[in-house]
Scaffold this motif. Structure first.
Motif, short mmCIF file in Angstrom:
data_model
loop_
_atom_site.label_atom_id
_atom_site.label_comp_id
_atom_site.label_asym_id
_atom_site.label_seq_id
_atom_site.Cartn_x
_atom_site.Cartn_y
_atom_site.Cartn_z
N GLY A 48 34.90 32.81 10.24
CA GLY A 48 35.97 33.60 10.86
C GLY A 48 35.44 34.73 11.71
O GLY A 48 35.94 34.99 12.82
N VAL A 49 34.41 35.43 11.19
CA VAL A 49 33.83 36.56 11.94
C VAL A 49 33.23 36.10 13.27
O VAL A 49 33.45 36.71 14.32
CB VAL A 49 32.75 37.26 11.08
N TRP A 52 35.87 35.09 15.81
CA TRP A 52 36.58 36.25 16.36
C TRP A 52 35.69 37.06 17.29
O TRP A 52 36.09 37.47 18.38
CB TRP A 52 37.09 37.12 15.22
N ARG A 53 34.45 37.27 16.88
CA ARG A 53 33.55 38.13 17.66
C ARG A 53 33.19 37.51 19.00
O ARG A 53 33.10 38.22 20.02
CB ARG A 53 32.29 38.41 16.85
N ARG A 55 34.85 35.16 20.69
CA ARG A 55 35.97 34.44 21.30
C ARG A 55 36.03 34.73 22.80
O ARG A 55 35.54 35.78 23.27
CB ARG A 55 37.29 34.85 20.63
N LYS A 57 38.13 35.84 26.01
CA LYS A 57 39.32 36.67 26.22
C LYS A 57 39.42 37.09 27.68
O LYS A 57 38.41 37.07 28.42
CB LYS A 57 39.27 37.90 25.31
#
Length: 310
Positions: A48-49, A52-53, A55, A57
């Motif tokens: 998950g980390v 998210w880190r 990703r 964007k």
């Protein structure tokens, strides 16, 4: 998921053991889960980390140009931890598997109560060779006293299971299996079939009641005084596929269990007995190995390996 499943906690009776075998199996489940969690939980968190880190964007213009390199310390770490945990898990599992071998008697100062079990379509027949009584879909025994179950099938292969007392064991035609269980306190425990065996297998439920020694003795006397005798004709009626309520019988034909065991055994063979599961109250015979017995023995080994020892 934990919050949602907490509402169903009463359904997980296997995690509420009431006997030494069930407690040992619960300990094995917890130990195995914790050992696996040492690997699974960090991996899930890191997954998950990282997602998210790193990703994508809006506004990010930097090109993705990873730099691959070798790190000996990291390699040792993520290989050593799983290997150590697997070694510990294997050691724990082997230890519990041998300790919970179904035919191994439970150490106790009390003499074990013997109950012979025959799975039928779709009901359970229980014979008490020492007391001389029989029941359908109901058993009773003293608490804090080992119970020696001798099991067979007069129908398709099935599975005998009292979740709060211990793991399931298969019942098979032409074979006599052995299972030792014990209840540490009085109460009524859910028992059932744990193997698909036809249209009404889900109705193959029974009550296993642990009582005081005095209550058990009084119950035996009551059944012998008020119950009807189970005759051969009566047993032949029970053999027919049907769903039955609880029944009690004041007596049953001598040698009935051995007759059920050997019903499908070819002439010249006496079937396969696991753990010496022939009652001392009935004549013992030395089994003669046949092709059928060898096939049954291999089936038994495969079945036994599925229930974590007991």
């Amino acid at each position: 998921m934990t919050v949602l499943l907490s509402a169903c906690s009463e359904k997980y009776i296997v995690l509420d053991p009431k006997g030494p075998i069930g407690q040992s199996q619960k300990d094995l489940i917890i130990i195995s889960t914790l050992l696996c969690a040492v690997i699974i939980v960090p991996v899930l968190i890191l997954a998950g980390v990282i997602v998210w880190r790193y990703r994508d964007k809006p506004g990010r213009k930097v090109d993705y140009k990873p730099k691959w390199s070798h790190d000996t310390k990291l390699e040792i770490t993520w290989w050593a931890i799983p290997i150590i945990i697997i070694a510990v898990l294997a050691t724990v599992t082997v230890r519990y598997t041998y300790a919970l071998e179904p035919s191994r008697p439970i150490e106790s100062a009390e003499k074990a109560v013997t109950i012979q079990v025959a799975s039928l379509d779709w009901k359970w027949l229980f014979l008490y060779p020492e007391e001389g009584i029989a029941t359908v879909n109901y058993i009773k025994f003293p608490d804090n006293v080992p119970v020696r179950f001798e099991l067979t099938s007069d129908a398709p292969m099935n599975s005998f299971w009292i979740p709060q007392l211990g793991g399931q064991i298969y019942t098979m035609s032409g074979m006599a299996m052995t299972l030792h269980l014990q209840a540490d306190q009085t109460g009524k425990y859910f028992g059932s079939s744990a193997n698909f065996s036809g249209k009404d297998f889900a109705q193959m439920r029974f009550i296993a009641e642990a009582s005081t020694k005095d209550e058990f003795d009084a119950w035996v006397k009551e059944v012998k005084a008020n119950g009807n005798a189970l005759t051969i004709d009566g047993y032949e009626q029970l053999q027919k596929p049907s769903v039955e309520d609880q029944q009690q019988f004041s007596s049953f034909p001598e040698g009935l269990f051995n007759k059920i065991v050997t019903k499908y055994v070819p002439e010249g063979s006496t079937g396969h007995h696991h753990g010496g599961a022939v009652s001392s109250n009935e004549p013992k015979q030395e089994p003669v190995q046949t092709e059928t017995d060898e096939h049954a023995h291999s089936s038994h080994n495969a079945a036994e390996s599925t229930h974590a020892g007991h």
